[in-house]
Structure formats: C-alpha cells, structure tokens
Write an enzyme that holds these catalytic residues in place. Structure first.
Site, PDB file in Angstrom:
ATOM      1  N   HIS A 116       9.091  18.743  78.049  1.00 23.71           N
ATOM      2  CA  HIS A 116       8.977  18.489  79.476  1.00 23.71           C
ATOM      3  C   HIS A 116       7.508  18.284  79.809  1.00 23.71           C
ATOM      4  O   HIS A 116       6.653  18.951  79.228  1.00 23.71           O
ATOM      5  CB  HIS A 116       9.542  19.666  80.291  1.00 23.71           C
ATOM      6  CG  HIS A 116       9.832  19.292  81.694  1.00 23.71           C
ATOM      7  ND1 HIS A 116       8.889  19.330  82.682  1.00 23.71           N
ATOM      8  CD2 HIS A 116      10.968  18.809  82.279  1.00 23.71           C
ATOM      9  CE1 HIS A 116       9.428  18.906  83.813  1.00 23.71           C
ATOM     10  NE2 HIS A 116      10.681  18.586  83.584  1.00 23.71           N
ATOM     11  N   ASP A 164      18.515  19.204  80.677  1.00 21.21           N
ATOM     12  CA  ASP A 164      19.488  18.227  80.182  1.00 21.21           C
ATOM     13  C   ASP A 164      20.159  18.659  78.890  1.00 21.21           C
ATOM     14  O   ASP A 164      21.199  18.133  78.520  1.00 21.21           O
ATOM     15  CB  ASP A 164      18.808  16.870  79.980  1.00 21.21           C
ATOM     16  CG  ASP A 164      18.436  16.251  81.307  1.00 21.21           C
ATOM     17  OD1 ASP A 164      19.251  16.353  82.236  1.00 21.21           O
ATOM     18  OD2 ASP A 164      17.333  15.700  81.416  1.00 21.21           O
TER      19      ASP A 164
HETATM   20  N1  CMC Z   1      11.109  15.234  70.295  1.00 24.22           N
HETATM   21  C1  CMC Z   1      10.083  15.143  69.407  1.00 24.22           C
HETATM   22  N2  CMC Z   1       8.778  15.163  69.744  1.00 24.22           N
HETATM   23  C2  CMC Z   1       8.488  15.299  71.047  1.00 24.22           C
HETATM   24  C3  CMC Z   1       9.479  15.398  72.027  1.00 24.22           C
HETATM   25  C4  CMC Z   1      10.821  15.367  71.618  1.00 24.22           C
HETATM   26  N3  CMC Z   1      11.810  15.467  72.515  1.00 24.22           N
HETATM   27  N4  CMC Z   1       8.915  15.516  73.240  1.00 24.22           N
HETATM   28  C5  CMC Z   1       7.586  15.470  73.030  1.00 24.22           C
HETATM   29  N5  CMC Z   1       7.324  15.354  71.700  1.00 24.22           N
HETATM   30  C6  CMC Z   1       5.994  15.350  71.060  1.00 24.22           C
HETATM   31  C7  CMC Z   1       5.298  14.015  71.262  1.00 24.22           C
HETATM   32  O1  CMC Z   1       5.569  13.116  70.213  1.00 24.22           O
HETATM   33  C8  CMC Z   1       3.856  14.453  71.288  1.00 24.22           C
HETATM   34  O2  CMC Z   1       3.446  14.720  69.953  1.00 24.22           O
HETATM   35  P1  CMC Z   1       1.904  14.449  69.498  1.00 24.22           P
HETATM   36  O3  CMC Z   1       1.081  15.367  70.342  1.00 24.22           O
HETATM   37  O4  CMC Z   1       1.899  14.788  68.040  1.00 24.22           O
HETATM   38  O5  CMC Z   1       1.653  13.000  69.764  1.00 24.22           O
HETATM   39  C9  CMC Z   1       3.895  15.791  72.015  1.00 24.22           C
HETATM   40  O6  CMC Z   1       5.207  16.317  71.754  1.00 24.22           O
HETATM   41  C10 CMC Z   1       3.685  15.697  73.524  1.00 24.22           C
HETATM   42  O7  CMC Z   1       4.663  14.809  74.052  1.00 24.22           O
HETATM   43  P2  CMC Z   1       4.411  13.743  75.187  1.00 24.22           P
HETATM   44  O8  CMC Z   1       5.268  12.544  74.940  1.00 24.22           O
HETATM   45  O9  CMC Z   1       2.934  13.504  75.379  1.00 24.22           O
HETATM   46  O10 CMC Z   1       4.937  14.521  76.425  1.00 24.22           O
HETATM   47  P3  CMC Z   1       5.254  13.916  77.841  1.00 24.22           P
HETATM   48  O11 CMC Z   1       4.885  14.959  78.815  1.00 24.22           O
HETATM   49  O12 CMC Z   1       4.636  12.568  78.023  1.00 24.22           O
HETATM   50  O13 CMC Z   1       6.833  13.687  77.793  1.00 24.22           O
HETATM   51  C11 CMC Z   1       9.148  14.061  77.930  1.00 24.22           C
HETATM   52  C12 CMC Z   1       7.764  14.583  78.314  1.00 24.22           C
HETATM   53  C13 CMC Z   1      10.206  14.889  78.682  1.00 24.22           C
HETATM   54  C14 CMC Z   1       9.300  12.592  78.391  1.00 24.22           C
HETATM   55  C15 CMC Z   1       9.344  14.182  76.399  1.00 24.22           C
HETATM   56  O14 CMC Z   1       9.230  15.528  76.007  1.00 24.22           O
HETATM   57  C16 CMC Z   1      10.668  13.587  75.932  1.00 24.22           C
HETATM   58  O15 CMC Z   1      10.753  12.381  75.707  1.00 24.22           O
HETATM   59  N6  CMC Z   1      11.743  14.452  75.781  1.00 24.22           N
HETATM   60  C17 CMC Z   1      13.054  13.957  75.435  1.00 24.22           C
HETATM   61  C18 CMC Z   1      13.708  13.379  76.655  1.00 24.22           C
HETATM   62  C19 CMC Z   1      14.189  14.456  77.612  1.00 24.22           C
HETATM   63  O16 CMC Z   1      14.808  15.424  77.226  1.00 24.22           O
HETATM   64  N7  CMC Z   1      13.912  14.225  78.922  1.00 24.22           N
HETATM   65  C20 CMC Z   1      14.395  15.106  79.985  1.00 24.22           C
HETATM   66  C21 CMC Z   1      13.299  15.790  80.709  1.00 24.22           C
HETATM   67  S1  CMC Z   1      13.928  17.120  81.767  1.00 24.22           S
HETATM   68  C22 CMC Z   1      14.856  16.314  82.994  1.00 24.22           C
HETATM   69  C23 CMC Z   1      14.041  15.497  83.908  1.00 24.22           C
HETATM   70  O17 CMC Z   1      13.085  16.003  84.486  1.00 24.22           O
HETATM   71  O18 CMC Z   1      14.386  14.318  84.084  1.00 24.22           O
END
Ligand code: CMC
Length: 433
Positions: free
Chosen positions: A310, A368
């Site tokens: 998140h 989710d």
């Molecule tokens: N699986 C594997 N690696 C992950 C995941 C994941 N679900 N989420 C983040 N990471 C890794 C990412 O690759 C990065 O690694 P590194 O630092 O080595 O490059 C690190 O964790 C930080 O991630 P980020 O992409 O910079 O984080 P963000 O804040 O931009 O993204 C997120 C947040 C929710 C989009 C992401 O965690 C994600 O894609 N999760 C899966 C989708 C999901 O479950 N979304 C629902 C969110 S809750 C409901 C809502 O609010 O809509």
C-alpha cells in the site's frame, strides 16, 4: 473548514537565494511545508510525480496514519465504526462531519431508501452494452449518464442541490450496480424496495429474481454493510484525487464520479480485489506458492502479489484486520470454512509475511486481499468486486467533492511539469523527413 496552524518556517536556499516557507500543522499527522509561493519567489516548481510527498488539499474527513495502521473518519476509528455503526451512519458522518442523532439518522435513512429508483430511461442504456461488458465499464457509462438526467441537482453553487446530488448518488448506486450484474447474466432487473436496509436491498436486487421471494441472510446483510463501511473513504487516493481534480473545474458532479469510477478500476487501486482472486486461481495450489513469490520479487517479471502493499500503510492495513475476522464469520455462515481458496490465501499470507523481501519493503495484506474472498463466498462473480468497491466509495468521493466545493479558497487544480521534450526546432516538410 478549520484553519491550519502555523508551525514555524522552513528555509530553502536555491541558486544563492534564500526563501522562508511557512510550515503548517494540521490537527493530526505530519506538518506540511507550504510551497504555494515558491514559484513566485524562486521561479521553480516542486517535483513529485506520484505525489509521494505532496498534500494536495486540506480535509477534515478521513485521517490515516500509515506507519501505525490507523484509519479514522471524523475522529472515529474504522474498527469502532465497522463494529458499532452502519454504512448509512458512516455516510452521514462523511457528509456532515458529525455522527447523526437518532432523528437525523432516521431522516437520512428515509431520504436514501426512498430515492433508490433510477430514471426509467437510464434503464435503456444498459442494453447498449454487450452482455460480456465489464460491469465497471457499464458503471462508468451509467453513472456518467446521470449527468444528463438530474438537472435539478447540478448547480454546484446551491448547497441544497449539492446535498441532493450526494443523496442521489448514494441512494441510486446499489440499483445501478445490481443492474450491471443482472444485465451481464441476462436476468430481469429487480426494482429496489424501500422497506429494506441499504445492504439488504442491494443483495436482493443482485441475487433475487421476480419468480420467488428473496431470502435475506441477516449475517450476510451485516457482512455486506461492513464491507461498505470499510470502503467508504480513504482520503486522497487516486480515484478521490481524480474526483477532486475533475470537480475543480466546476464540472457536473455525476460526471466527476464517473471519472472516479474509471480511476478505481485499475488493478493497482480498486481493481486489485478482482486481481487477488485471479491470482489465487493462477497459483492454484499451496505447493506453487514459492514459485509465485519468486516471480513477485523478480523485477523482470510483471507479476506482483495482488492484495499486498500500500502506498500509505507500511505496517498494517486496519481494514484488512476487520475483514479477516469478517471472512471467518461469513465463511462459517455459508458453511464454507474449509474453502480451499481461503486456505490457499491464508498460506500465501503466512509465507509472504515471513519472507525477507516483503518484510523489508513493509508489504502487508491490504483490504483487497480479504474482500475478494468474502465476496466470492457470498456469490459475487469476480468482475463485480470492483463495482462493490465503487458503490461503497461513492460516498467518499461525493463527500470530498462537497468539502472541496464548500471551501472558499478552492481553485481549479493545475499541476505543472518538468519538461524533457525537444526544445524549439524547425518544421521539416514531410517529403524531406
Ligand atoms: N508484490 C511484489 N512487490 C511489491 C508489491 C507487490 N504487491 N508491492 C510493492 N512491491 C515492491 C515494489 O516492487 C518496490 O520494490 P523495490 O523497492 O525493490 O523497487 C517496493 O515494493 C515499493 O513498491 P512501490 O511500487 O514503490 O509502492 P507504491 O506505493 O508505488 O505502490 C501499490 C503501492 C498498492 C500500488 C503496490 O503495492 C501494488 O501494486 N500492490 C498490488 C496491488 C494492490 O493490492 N492494490 C490495492 C491497494 S489497497 C486498495 C486501494 O487503495 O485501492
């Protein structure tokens, strides 16, 4: 709107020039550096493309502390609201920033439950879609089309019309959502009933058929209401920020909510609940979990563990905590305690939480991860999961919209950019390129 308090200044030195920037304190949460005069004073912008360090507005509605795992609406914890309140009470709280007294709540419930029908002409819109259209596509279309139907609630400068627009959206969303489902399965649309609860009415319109009485399970009705509460608002997430930005131009409120629905659809946001189930299907068996965890860690593989991580919660998503407990109750009620999908999800959660990669990056199950499991057990097809999120989040969007329009300092939102394209060059006629 409460005025932010001064909390000193921050000093920025750039190109040999020093500027003092006001620091503002909210009632809770981190202070902010007020950069509104930065461009005027330095000729520079701040750069924060996905808003990791930017507060885009003031708000009194929802407070999140992502480090600790706190979510509060109007000061009330999500755990308390989920346990003791009802979705319509939370709707009132978000719209009016106070919990209703008994009479106010009864009035509000009457207002909502008596405005659940949609214009009959809107019904025809559904048949313009293919039967296999994603119900989120249908939602965007039908909610967007509301802007062409309810002209007496679109003068955004009239407080009464604003409130009517809020009530209409909250009241009609279950009907629009249930009909999106009915259309996809080729069953007749069920008209709403004013004598049922908000959640009960939605369940009946979704799963009932005109040929027989619909038997409503109080436990499922309660679980549905709780799911709505947990999704009601979540401060300035992508879809809410979209609604605010779209509305900042003075656009039609129904059209702005359609923009929010479009943003929510993506798998990184509300679309994740559908993606979780698809991922569990893809993993298929507990023995495949390690392979998929490796794929999630591999930067060259687009696979991510859906329902994990998140932008704000870096410790624990409080909504997930409540839902995990609800999942148990719902599966018990449905006699599906030993559901293999739930077992797979629990095992995946356990292994991922013990994994160094996930621990280091503070990746925990989000809302989710569990909502999909409950919704599947209730009988919703995966395509409907994000629709349910949209139904519940509508109150958050419209309450944030109302708050923004009521703020006298509100102006059109207009981010700037760091330009990296070509500098000026001469046009070359096509035959000379
Ligand atoms: N699986 C594997 N690696 C992950 C995941 C994941 N679900 N989420 C983040 N990471 C890794 C990412 O690759 C990065 O690694 P590194 O630092 O080595 O490059 C690190 O964790 C930080 O991630 P980020 O992409 O910079 O984080 P963000 O804040 O931009 O993204 C997120 C947040 C929710 C989009 C992401 O965690 C994600 O894609 N999760 C899966 C989708 C999901 O479950 N979304 C629902 C969110 S809750 C409901 C809502 O609010 O809509």
């Amino acid at each position: 709107m409460t005025e932010a308090k001064s909390a000193g200044t921050a000093t920025l030195t750039v190109d040999g020039k020093t500027v003092e920037l006001p620091v503002l304190a909210g009632t809770d949460g981190p202070n902010v550096i007020d950069v509104r005069r930065l461009y005027a004073e330095t000729g520079m912008f701040t750069y924060d493309p996905s808003y990791t360090s930017t507060a885009s507005c003031d708000s009194e509605l929802t407070y999140i502390d992502g480090e600790v795992g706190i979510l509060r609406h109007g000061g009330y914890s999500i755990e308390d609201l989920a346990e003791k309140s009802s979705f319509l009470e939370v709707c009132y709280l978000l719209l009016h920033k106070e919990l209703p007294n008994k009479a106010d709540l009864e009035d509000f419930q009457d207002t909502i439950t008596n405005h659940t029908m949609i214009h009959e002409q809107l019904r025809n819109l559904y048949s313009g879609f293919r039967r296999d259209a994603h119900p989120m596509a249908v939602m965007i279309g039908v909610v967007g089309a509301m802007s062409a139907f309810y002209h007496d609630s679109t003068d955004i400068n009239d407080p009464q019309q604003r409130l009517i627009a809020c009530h209409r959206l909250i009241a009609k969303m279950p009907t629009i959502a249930a009909w999106a489902y009915k259309y996809s399965v080729g069953q007749p649309f069920m008209y709403p009933r004013n004598d049922m609860s908000y959640a009960g009415n939605f369940l009946r319109m979704t799963f009932g058929v005109p040929a027989e009485e619909y038997e409503l399970s109080p436990a499922i009705e309660k679980a549905m209401d709780r799911i709505f509460i947990l999704h009601a608002d979540h401060e300035q997430n992508a879809s809410t920020s979209t609604v605010r930005l779209a509305s900042s131009s003075g656009a039609n409120p129904f059209a702005c909510i359609a923009a929010g629905i479009a943003t929510l659809w993506g798998p990184a946001h509300g679309g994740a609940n559908q993606a979780v189930l698809e991922m569990l299907d893809q993993i298929g068996d507990k023995k495949n979990i390690p392979e998929f965890l490796e794929r999630a860690k591999d930067k060259d593989d687009p696979f991510r563990l859906m329902g994990f991580g998140h932008r704000v919660y870096k410790n624990y998503d409080p909504r997930a905590g409540v839902l995990k407990q609800s999942a148990d109750e719902v599966l018990e009620e449905l006699g599906a305690r030993n559901d293999p999908l739930l077992e797979l999800a629990m095992e995946l959660e356990k292994i991922a939480l013990e994994d160094e990669y996930f621990a280091e990056r503070k990746l925990f199950p989000n809302v989710d991860f569990y909502s999909g499991i409950i919704l599947k057990a209730i009988g919703f097809p995966t395509e409907m999961f994000t629709v349910l999120f949209a139904l519940a989040r509508t109150v958050g969007w419209i309450a944030q919209w109302k708050e923004m329009i009521e703020d006298p300092a509100q102006r059109i939102g207009r981010p700037r950019q760091l330009f990296l394209g070509q500098t000026e060059r001469e046009y070359v006629p096509v035959d000379k390129r």
